[in-house]
Design a protein around this motif. Structure first.
Motif, short mmCIF file in Angstrom:
data_model
loop_
_atom_site.label_atom_id
_atom_site.label_comp_id
_atom_site.label_asym_id
_atom_site.label_seq_id
_atom_site.Cartn_x
_atom_site.Cartn_y
_atom_site.Cartn_z
N GLY A 1 0.81 -1.22 0.00
CA GLY A 1 0.00 0.00 0.00
C GLY A 1 0.85 1.27 0.00
N LYS B 1 -2.17 -1.71 3.41
CA LYS B 1 -3.57 -2.03 3.08
C LYS B 1 -3.79 -2.27 1.59
N GLU C 1 -4.97 4.05 -6.22
CA GLU C 1 -5.64 4.30 -4.94
C GLU C 1 -5.06 3.36 -3.90
N SER C 2 -5.11 3.78 -2.65
CA SER C 2 -4.68 2.88 -1.58
C SER C 2 -5.29 3.38 -0.29
N LYS C 3 -5.64 2.45 0.55
CA LYS C 3 -6.26 2.85 1.84
C LYS C 3 -5.17 3.19 2.85
N GLY C 4 -3.93 3.03 2.46
CA GLY C 4 -2.82 3.38 3.36
C GLY C 4 -1.79 2.29 3.42
N LYS C 5 -0.75 2.56 4.18
CA LYS C 5 0.36 1.60 4.32
C LYS C 5 -0.14 0.24 4.82
N ASP D 1 0.89 5.79 1.13
CA ASP D 1 0.19 6.89 1.77
C ASP D 1 -0.12 7.97 0.72
N GLU D 2 -0.83 9.01 1.16
CA GLU D 2 -1.28 10.08 0.25
C GLU D 2 -0.14 10.67 -0.56
N SER E 1 -2.91 -1.91 -2.74
CA SER E 1 -3.07 -0.80 -3.68
C SER E 1 -3.92 -1.25 -4.85
#
Ligand code: ADP
Length: 537
Positions: free
Chosen positions: A472, A526, A520-524, A474-475, A528
């Motif tokens: 995953g 999590k 897109e990714s919900k975060g580290k 981050d922003e 991609s």
């Protein structure tokens, strides 16, 4: 009497200025020439004055001839001064400069014969004479030498920069003011003046001497505008003061005093404002100069960078071309060994050979990426669209990567749409490369779980969605991953030999098709999801 006092004052002023200029730098050529020039100016001023004094005729005619004799020498030294001022471009050879002294010298000596002036007499309180045979030559020579001198100054003024230009301007201005005063007074006002002040216009020469001395002495010259303003204020103040001192009644005195004092105030403000304006301009000029310097440096740095960039592209291009052949050979031989073409292979050797094969495949992909990068950089990438099936392309990629992915303990799934996608016009190789890079990344940056690829179609576009259950992002990483050479945490941590160009190339290729690529990714930790969208027509 007034006239004599004036001549003495002017001559002493000229002499003092020339002496100051001389002692400022006694060895300087310009300073010496200027001193001699001023010497002849003084001789000329006195002889000009004395010829009209009521002496006997022979003395008067001697002064008249001295007057005529001093002019060519004065003009020669003026000429010599101008051509040597701020560098000598016109007549650099000293010999030629000395030779040019001969004509004025001859004419100067001839002034004591009848060839220039003759039949000298007295009439109407002033000296009279007739012009001689060589008088026209005499006049032409004076005009010629003056014109060349001034022309040279003008050229220098145009060519020079900074302080030297201002210094030249001072000399030019001094000369112009002197010439102007002499012309105006001698031509128009002479008859209005008492005989005593005959040729008062000549005394304007003081301006030339003054301005030139200033130009020689100072390197940090005040702006001409300040000098002129000060001169203007000074002259008017002097006139008002004379008026004040000659007032006859007390009220008149009072009125003039008020006038004088208010003018002084006004003059002070005027000079102050001019100086302020000049200061601002100087500051602006300094800033502009600094800006220009920075600009030049930047342009140079930019050119240097361009060169480096070109060298880098050439290097990448050559290096990757050179790598392609041996890598293809390794691929061929290893796969033949694995297929048993060279005899049965030991089970123990199979695994390392597989690993060689997979590493080699990765290297081939990297070299392809590098080659594409250098072609993109040089604008040499070919774009050859033809009808192709996205499903076929994705299926190929899945098959190509299935083995290494499964060897890593991951799964790879492909969800086809219920109705098959239509064929679309694309550059097959480029689209393949873009999807391959994304799926390859998903495999690289996933340790548990697997990869799912979904194909779908909306009204006017086909979408390929590649999701993984991996590291995953981050922003901030999501914002940057499509930039050239950008590597995020997962890249640096799990795949140190990467170059940060896979997604950059994928984006360029998709954009070539007027498509869209994003992630897109919900975060580290999590996972991609990457999307590639291509227009259907
Ligand atoms: P490279 O993989 O050689 O670093 P890429 O341009 O392919 O270069 O990828 C840029 C960066 O984006 C990678 O370094 C990685 O950190 C991140 N990245 C790309 N794909 C994924 C993914 N599926 N999951 C997590 N991070 C990813």
């Amino acid at each position: 009497m007034l006239s004599l006092t004036l001549v003495i004052i002017i001559a002493s002023l000229c002499l003092s200025l020339a002496t100051i200029a001389f002692f400022h730098n006694p060895g300087g050529k310009i300073n010496r020439i200027f001193f001699v020039l001023v010497f002849f100016v003084i001789v000329w001023l006195f002889s000009n004055y004395l010829q009209n004094e009521p002496f006997n005729l022979s003395l008067a005619s001697l002064f008249l001839r001295t007057d005529f004799a001093s002019a060519p020498l004065l003009i020669y030294f003026f000429f010599l001064f101008t051509i040597n001022f701020q560098g000598n471009y016109l007549i650099p050879s000293t010999l030629k400069q000395v030779l040019l002294f001969i004509p004025p010298l001859i004419l100067s000596l001839l002034s004591f014969s009848d060839l220039i002036v003759n039949q000298i007499g007295f009439g109407n309180h002033i000296i009279t004479f007739k012009t001689g045979l060589l008088f026209p030559v005499y006049v032409i020579l004076l005009i010629g030498y003056t014109a060349v001198g001034c022309g040279d100054l003008l050229l220098k003024y145009k060519k020079l920069k900074g302080i030297e230009r201002i210094q030249t301007l001072y000399v030019l201005l001094g000369f112009s003011i002197s010439a102007f005063i002499a012309l105006i007074i001698n031509l128009f006002f002479q008859h209005l003046l008492p005989v005593d002040l005959f040729r008062i216009g000549n005394y304007g020469i003081l301006f030339f001497i003054g301005f030139t001395t200033y130009a020689i002495l100072r390197h940090h010259l005040l702006e001409i505008k300040v000098i002129l303003t000060e001169l203007f204020v000074g002259i008017i103040a002097l006139l008002l003061l004379t008026q004040l001192l000659t007032s006859e009644t007390f009220p008149e005195f009072l009125f003039k005093l008020i006038l004088f004092s208010s003018f002084l105030g006004f003059g002070y403000l005027l000079i102050k404002s001019v100086m302020l304006e000049i200061k601002r301009r100087e500051e602006l000029e300094t800033l502009t100069y600094q800006l220009e310097t920075v600009n030049v440096k930047l342009t140079m740095a930019y050119k240097e960078l361009e060169k480096l960039d070109k060298a880098k592209s050439e290097f990448i291009s050559i290096a990757s071309h050179q790598l392609r052949t041996p890598l293809a050979a390794i691929k061929g031989y290893v796969s033949m060994i694995l297929d048993g073409v060279y005899g049965k292979i030991d089970e123990k050797a199979k695994e390392p050979l597989d690993s060689i094969y997979q590493s080699n495949e990765r290297l081939i992909r990297l070299v392809n990426d590098l080659l594409n990068l250098s072609r993109l950089d040089a604008g040499k990438i070919k774009f050859e669209p033809a009808p192709a099936s996205l499903e076929e392309i994705v299926k190929d990629i899945v098959e190509e990567l299935r083995l290494p992915i499964e060897n890593k303990g991951l799964y790879i799934r492909m969800d086809r749409p219920k109705t098959p996608l239509p064929q679309i016009k694309i550059d097959r190789d480029h689209v393949r490369q873009a999807i391959l890079n994304i799926v390859d990344n998903a495999a690289k940056y996933t340790e548990k779980g697997g990869i799912t690829i979904e194909l779908s179609e909306t009204k006017n576009k086909a979408q390929i969605k590649i999701s993984d259950t991996g590291e995953g992002m981050d922003e901030k990483e999501l914002e940057n991953i499509f930039r050239m050479f950008y590597r995020a945490t997962a890249g640096i941590q799990f795949h140190t030999e990467g170059a940060g160009i896979g997604l950059y190339i994928a984006k360029k290729f998709v954009e070539m098709h007027k498509g869209r690529i994003y992630a897109e990714s919900k975060g580290k930790g999590k996972g991609s999801t990457f999307y590639v969208e291509l227009p259907l027509n």
